[in-house]
Design a protein around this motif. Structure first.
Motif, PDB file in Angstrom:
ATOM      1  N   UNK A   1      -5.830  11.848  -0.783  1.00  0.00           N
ATOM      2  CA  UNK A   1      -5.820  10.810  -1.817  1.00  0.00           C
ATOM      3  C   UNK A   1      -7.165  10.098  -1.786  1.00  0.00           C
ATOM      4  N   UNK A   2      -7.792  10.004  -2.953  1.00  0.00           N
ATOM      5  CA  UNK A   2      -9.030   9.241  -3.107  1.00  0.00           C
ATOM      6  C   UNK A   2      -8.706   8.093  -4.051  1.00  0.00           C
ATOM      7  N   UNK A   3      -8.915   6.860  -3.570  1.00  0.00           N
ATOM      8  CA  UNK A   3      -8.546   5.683  -4.350  1.00  0.00           C
ATOM      9  C   UNK A   3      -9.653   4.639  -4.339  1.00  0.00           C
ATOM     10  N   UNK A   4      -9.703   3.864  -5.389  1.00  0.00           N
ATOM     11  CA  UNK A   4     -10.633   2.748  -5.465  1.00  0.00           C
ATOM     12  C   UNK A   4      -9.979   1.438  -5.087  1.00  0.00           C
ATOM     13  N   UNK A   5      -8.707   1.483  -4.730  1.00  0.00           N
ATOM     14  CA  UNK A   5      -7.981   0.272  -4.359  1.00  0.00           C
ATOM     15  C   UNK A   5      -8.396  -0.146  -2.955  1.00  0.00           C
ATOM     16  N   UNK A   6      -8.653  -1.449  -2.770  1.00  0.00           N
ATOM     17  CA  UNK A   6      -8.979  -1.925  -1.426  1.00  0.00           C
ATOM     18  C   UNK A   6      -8.011  -3.005  -0.958  1.00  0.00           C
ATOM     19  N   UNK A   7      -6.851  -3.091  -1.590  1.00  0.00           N
ATOM     20  CA  UNK A   7      -5.811  -4.043  -1.218  1.00  0.00           C
ATOM     21  C   UNK A   7      -5.060  -3.515   0.002  1.00  0.00           C
ATOM     22  N   UNK A   8      -5.054  -4.293   1.083  1.00  0.00           N
ATOM     23  CA  UNK A   8      -4.394  -3.862   2.316  1.00  0.00           C
ATOM     24  C   UNK A   8      -2.906  -3.548   2.107  1.00  0.00           C
ATOM     25  N   UNK A   9      -2.123  -4.392   1.402  1.00  0.00           N
ATOM     26  CA  UNK A   9      -0.712  -4.043   1.210  1.00  0.00           C
ATOM     27  C   UNK A   9      -0.533  -2.727   0.447  1.00  0.00           C
ATOM     28  N   UNK A  10      -1.334  -2.515  -0.578  1.00  0.00           N
ATOM     29  CA  UNK A  10      -1.242  -1.273  -1.351  1.00  0.00           C
ATOM     30  C   UNK A  10      -1.586  -0.076  -0.469  1.00  0.00           C
ATOM     31  N   UNK A  11      -2.673  -0.174   0.267  1.00  0.00           N
ATOM     32  CA  UNK A  11      -3.095   0.940   1.124  1.00  0.00           C
ATOM     33  C   UNK A  11      -2.095   1.196   2.240  1.00  0.00           C
ATOM     34  N   UNK A  12      -1.481   0.135   2.758  1.00  0.00           N
ATOM     35  CA  UNK A  12      -0.454   0.301   3.799  1.00  0.00           C
ATOM     36  C   UNK A  12       0.711   1.112   3.231  1.00  0.00           C
TER      37      UNK A  12
ATOM     38  N   UNK B   1     -10.603   0.116   4.390  1.00  0.00           N
ATOM     39  CA  UNK B   1     -10.580  -1.178   5.079  1.00  0.00           C
ATOM     40  C   UNK B   1      -9.449  -1.252   6.096  1.00  0.00           C
ATOM     41  N   UNK B   2      -9.574  -2.198   7.009  1.00  0.00           N
ATOM     42  CA  UNK B   2      -8.539  -2.440   8.007  1.00  0.00           C
ATOM     43  C   UNK B   2      -7.242  -2.795   7.290  1.00  0.00           C
ATOM     44  N   UNK B   3      -6.125  -2.275   7.780  1.00  0.00           N
ATOM     45  CA  UNK B   3      -4.859  -2.424   7.081  1.00  0.00           C
ATOM     46  C   UNK B   3      -3.963  -3.547   7.596  1.00  0.00           C
ATOM     47  N   UNK B   4      -4.443  -4.365   8.462  1.00  0.00           N
ATOM     48  CA  UNK B   4      -3.632  -5.492   8.928  1.00  0.00           C
ATOM     49  C   UNK B   4      -3.511  -6.506   7.802  1.00  0.00           C
ATOM     50  N   UNK B   5      -2.297  -6.682   7.275  1.00  0.00           N
ATOM     51  CA  UNK B   5      -2.101  -7.628   6.185  1.00  0.00           C
ATOM     52  C   UNK B   5      -1.123  -8.738   6.546  1.00  0.00           C
ATOM     53  N   UNK B   6      -0.487  -8.633   7.702  1.00  0.00           N
ATOM     54  CA  UNK B   6       0.455  -9.659   8.138  1.00  0.00           C
ATOM     55  C   UNK B   6       1.798  -9.609   7.430  1.00  0.00           C
TER      56      UNK B   6
ATOM     57  N   UNK C   1       8.747  -6.960   3.137  1.00  0.00           N
ATOM     58  CA  UNK C   1       7.966  -7.751   2.182  1.00  0.00           C
ATOM     59  C   UNK C   1       7.058  -6.844   1.351  1.00  0.00           C
ATOM     60  N   UNK C   2       6.474  -5.836   1.987  1.00  0.00           N
ATOM     61  CA  UNK C   2       5.637  -4.893   1.235  1.00  0.00           C
ATOM     62  C   UNK C   2       6.470  -4.126   0.214  1.00  0.00           C
ATOM     63  N   UNK C   3       7.719  -3.810   0.556  1.00  0.00           N
ATOM     64  CA  UNK C   3       8.594  -3.095  -0.383  1.00  0.00           C
ATOM     65  C   UNK C   3       8.839  -3.957  -1.626  1.00  0.00           C
ATOM     66  N   UNK C   4       9.048  -5.247  -1.434  1.00  0.00           N
ATOM     67  CA  UNK C   4       9.236  -6.153  -2.570  1.00  0.00           C
ATOM     68  C   UNK C   4       7.935  -6.295  -3.346  1.00  0.00           C
ATOM     69  N   UNK C   5       6.825  -6.480  -2.653  1.00  0.00           N
ATOM     70  CA  UNK C   5       5.531  -6.637  -3.318  1.00  0.00           C
ATOM     71  C   UNK C   5       5.195  -5.426  -4.181  1.00  0.00           C
ATOM     72  N   UNK C   6       5.442  -4.240  -3.662  1.00  0.00           N
ATOM     73  CA  UNK C   6       5.170  -3.016  -4.419  1.00  0.00           C
ATOM     74  C   UNK C   6       5.952  -3.006  -5.730  1.00  0.00           C
ATOM     75  N   UNK C   7       7.203  -3.401  -5.674  1.00  0.00           N
ATOM     76  CA  UNK C   7       8.029  -3.389  -6.879  1.00  0.00           C
ATOM     77  C   UNK C   7       7.640  -4.509  -7.846  1.00  0.00           C
TER      78      UNK C   7
END
Length: 123
Positions: A22-33, A70-75, A80-86
């Protein structure tokens, strides 16, 4: 796979045969996680040229697994990531609750935690 438009990889990756790069331009830690949780063999989350993509495809073809971004530590907790994704895909709290098999109140609590952790205001 080119992750364009953003979010395409999250929807498509679970249905693709492996191996996948996967090649992506997204740099959001939650998205990448979330993307890494789907276990593609390779993820590149930074600007790259054609030669770098070809080299990465070779690495994946040889069985190597890697992440370059980028580093994937998002806290955030996985729930919570499952809700954020939706939320990112425009789902309402009731729809999110149905998809995740939790109560609407649980979703509301997780949205509140997301707002606090991500420093968001308003409603």
């Amino acid at each position: 796979m080119l992750d364009a438009p953003w979010g395409y990889a999250l929807h498509t990756l679970p249905h693709l045969p492996r191996p996948v790069l996967v090649v992506t331009g997204v740099n959001s830690a939650p998205y990448l996680r979330d993307l890494v949780d789907l276990r593609p063999q390779g993820v590149i989350a930074r600007p790259v040229g054609p030669q770098e993509v070809l080299a990465a495809l070779g690495r994946v073809a040889e069985g190597e697994c890697f992440y370059e971004g980028p580093v994937l530590e998002d806290g955030l907790l996985p729930c919570e990531r499952a809700v954020l994704r939706r939320l990112a895909f425009g789902l309402e709290n009731a729809e999110i609750a149905r998809e995740l098999g939790v109560s609407r109140r649980t979703v509301e609590n997780r949205v509140g935690a997301l707002r606090e952790k991500l420093g968001l205001r308003g409603g």
